[in-house]
Scaffold this motif. Structure first.
Motif, short mmCIF file in Angstrom:
data_model
loop_
_atom_site.label_atom_id
_atom_site.label_comp_id
_atom_site.label_asym_id
_atom_site.label_seq_id
_atom_site.Cartn_x
_atom_site.Cartn_y
_atom_site.Cartn_z
N GLY A 196 6.38 11.17 25.94
CA GLY A 196 7.38 11.69 25.02
C GLY A 196 7.45 10.97 23.70
N ALA A 197 6.69 9.88 23.56
CA ALA A 197 6.66 9.16 22.28
C ALA A 197 5.91 9.98 21.24
CB ALA A 197 6.00 7.79 22.46
N ILE A 198 6.04 9.57 20.00
CA ILE A 198 5.26 10.20 18.93
C ILE A 198 4.47 9.12 18.19
CG2 ILE A 198 6.77 12.19 18.63
CD1 ILE A 198 6.95 9.63 15.93
N TYR A 199 3.38 9.56 17.57
CA TYR A 199 2.60 8.72 16.67
C TYR A 199 2.72 9.33 15.29
CZ TYR A 199 -1.49 6.87 14.21
OH TYR A 199 -2.33 6.30 13.28
N TYR A 200 3.01 8.49 14.28
CA TYR A 200 3.09 9.03 12.93
C TYR A 200 2.29 8.19 11.95
CZ TYR A 200 6.55 5.56 11.25
OH TYR A 200 7.19 4.41 10.86
N GLU A 201 1.85 8.86 10.89
CA GLU A 201 1.25 8.22 9.73
C GLU A 201 2.03 8.68 8.51
OE1 GLU A 201 -2.82 9.39 9.66
OE2 GLU A 201 -3.36 8.28 11.48
N PHE A 202 2.38 7.72 7.66
CA PHE A 202 3.18 8.03 6.48
C PHE A 202 2.52 7.42 5.26
CE2 PHE A 202 6.93 6.62 3.80
CZ PHE A 202 7.06 7.85 3.15
N GLN A 203 2.07 8.27 4.35
CA GLN A 203 1.40 7.83 3.13
C GLN A 203 2.36 7.86 1.96
OE1 GLN A 203 -2.40 9.70 2.33
NE2 GLN A 203 -2.16 9.43 0.11
N VAL A 204 2.39 6.78 1.18
CA VAL A 204 3.37 6.66 0.10
C VAL A 204 2.88 5.62 -0.90
CG1 VAL A 204 4.69 4.85 1.28
CG2 VAL A 204 5.86 6.35 -0.33
N PRO A 205 3.21 5.75 -2.19
CA PRO A 205 2.86 4.69 -3.14
C PRO A 205 3.63 3.41 -2.84
CG PRO A 205 3.36 6.75 -4.29
CD PRO A 205 3.81 6.93 -2.86
N ALA A 206 3.00 2.28 -3.06
CA ALA A 206 3.70 1.00 -2.94
C ALA A 206 4.58 0.75 -4.15
CB ALA A 206 2.71 -0.14 -2.77
N ALA A 207 4.25 1.39 -5.26
CA ALA A 207 5.01 1.26 -6.51
C ALA A 207 5.19 2.66 -7.08
CB ALA A 207 4.28 0.36 -7.50
N ARG A 208 6.43 3.00 -7.43
CA ARG A 208 6.70 4.37 -7.87
C ARG A 208 8.01 4.43 -8.63
NH1 ARG A 208 8.34 7.00 -1.97
NH2 ARG A 208 9.41 5.16 -1.20
N GLU A 209 8.31 5.63 -9.15
CA GLU A 209 9.58 5.86 -9.82
C GLU A 209 10.72 5.70 -8.83
OE1 GLU A 209 9.17 9.75 -11.38
OE2 GLU A 209 7.67 9.19 -12.88
N ASP A 214 12.46 6.82 -14.23
CA ASP A 214 11.02 7.02 -14.09
C ASP A 214 10.25 5.71 -14.30
OD1 ASP A 214 11.34 6.69 -16.79
OD2 ASP A 214 10.47 8.63 -17.37
N ARG A 215 10.97 4.61 -14.42
CA ARG A 215 10.33 3.30 -14.51
C ARG A 215 9.74 2.92 -13.15
NH1 ARG A 215 13.46 -2.30 -16.27
NH2 ARG A 215 11.73 -3.75 -15.85
N ILE A 216 8.57 2.31 -13.15
CA ILE A 216 7.89 1.96 -11.90
C ILE A 216 8.50 0.71 -11.29
CG2 ILE A 216 5.70 1.23 -10.86
CD1 ILE A 216 5.72 4.12 -11.61
N ALA A 217 8.80 0.79 -10.00
CA ALA A 217 9.28 -0.36 -9.23
C ALA A 217 8.35 -0.61 -8.07
CB ALA A 217 10.69 -0.12 -8.72
N PHE A 218 8.06 -1.86 -7.79
CA PHE A 218 7.31 -2.24 -6.59
C PHE A 218 8.34 -2.40 -5.48
CE2 PHE A 218 5.28 -5.18 -3.64
CZ PHE A 218 4.00 -4.66 -3.55
N ALA A 219 8.49 -1.36 -4.68
CA ALA A 219 9.52 -1.34 -3.63
C ALA A 219 8.93 -0.67 -2.40
CB ALA A 219 10.76 -0.60 -4.11
N ASN A 220 8.74 -1.44 -1.34
CA ASN A 220 8.05 -0.95 -0.14
C ASN A 220 8.38 -1.86 1.03
OD1 ASN A 220 6.01 -3.22 -0.17
ND2 ASN A 220 5.55 -2.25 -2.14
#
Length: 307
Positions: A196-209, A214-220
């Protein structure tokens, strides 16, 4: 005379401190002013206001469009969750930043402050991005990062149940309900796993608006914890590992611009979770009691901020 005073700097030029005369309720805070201040400062500390956990929960509801949660934590009053991730130090991260369901706002309420140490750490992603080397910035702009891991059935079903606001009984929740919630999240793959578990993959920028700019922040959550969950695998989107030199630079730069929230009883902190990472020093006074809440606002209602 106003019973509330806003200081533009919490400490070392970061964040904002909003103080109140004794007996001032949290209800006096104007939502538009709070959001404008958050857009500029990245995080706020509300100090000296009257009220306990109930008042905190009401504040979160009044300021938010939608409430979410961490299904691995105990819930108090439908909004607040007790922070119970052991006593060790916790690395910088965006709350739920390693999943497709990262909230806009991260809230904390300090019911009982530690007598010594045990501070919450905050790190402004704008300052990190500005301090990284050109090579590091280019590495993170060229490729997204990917978080991947398994999540047990009880945890993902609890999250879906709360997200659906009780529209379905938890025993009736299926993987399709989770997939529907994740449908609009770009770069997300979810598939069933054993038991019943799930496996996920999540793709996202490490730095973004961010939420407010719209200023870029390194937030992850590259440096973040995995309390109560399987430790995620973190790579670039092409499945290449993040090289040690790059991780070392992130550790060094974030440490240089991280500041502490030295809690007092009754303090409330509000963090722009799309811009400011947070963590924790090791807890040396286990009587420290902190509650957390997570929420979203409507993006079209977010005021413009210069950061």
């Amino acid at each position: 005379m106003s019973r509330v005073t806003k200081n533009t700097s919490h400490r070392h030029g970061d964040g904002a401190l909003i103080t109140a005369q004794p007996g001032t309720p949290l209800d006096v805070l104007d939502r538009s002013i709070v959001m404008l201040t958050l857009a500029d400062a990245g995080f706020l500390v509300l100090r000296g206001f009257d009220g306990g956990l109930g008042a905190f929960s009401r504040l979160v509801r009044r300021m938010s469009e939608r409430i979410t949660l961490d299904p691995a934590r105990s819930l108090h009053g439908g909004v607040a969750q007790k922070v119970d991730a052991g006593l060790g130090a916790i690395g910088l991260h965006c709350e739920n930043g390693n999943s497709p369901f990262m909230p806009h706002l991260c809230w904390f309420f300090c019911e009982k402050a530690a007598s010594i140490g045990s501070e919450t750490t905050v790190c402004d992603g704008y300052r990190v991005w500005d301090a990284l080397s050109p090579a590091a910035r280019r590495a993170f702009l060229d490729r997204d990062i990917v978080y991947s891991r398994h999540v047990e059935a009880a945890k993902w079903k609890s999250f879906v149940y709360h997200s659906l606001q009780g529209q379905k009984r938890i025993e009736d929740i299926t993987l399709d309900d989770l997939l529907s919630l994740a449908d609009a999240r770009r770069g997300t793959v979810i598939r069933p796993s054993g038991g019943g578990a799930i496996y996920y993959e999540f793709q996202v920028p490490a730095a973004r608006e961010t939420l407010f700019s719209d200023r870029i922040a390194f937030a992850n959550s590259i440096l973040g914890p995995s309390c109560n969950y399987e430790k995620p695998t973190i790579t670039f989107a092409d499945r290449e590992p993040i090289p040690p030199w790059l991780i070392d630079e992130v550790v060094r730069v974030t440490a240089s611009v991280t500041v502490d929230i030295a809690w007092r009883d009754g303090d409330v902190a509000l963090i722009d979770n799309t811009r400011v990472m947070h963590g924790r020093r090791a807890i040396v006074d286990p009587r420290r009691t902190i509650y957390n809440a997570l929420s979203f606002i409507r993006r079209r209602e977010a005021p413009a901020g210069e950061g």
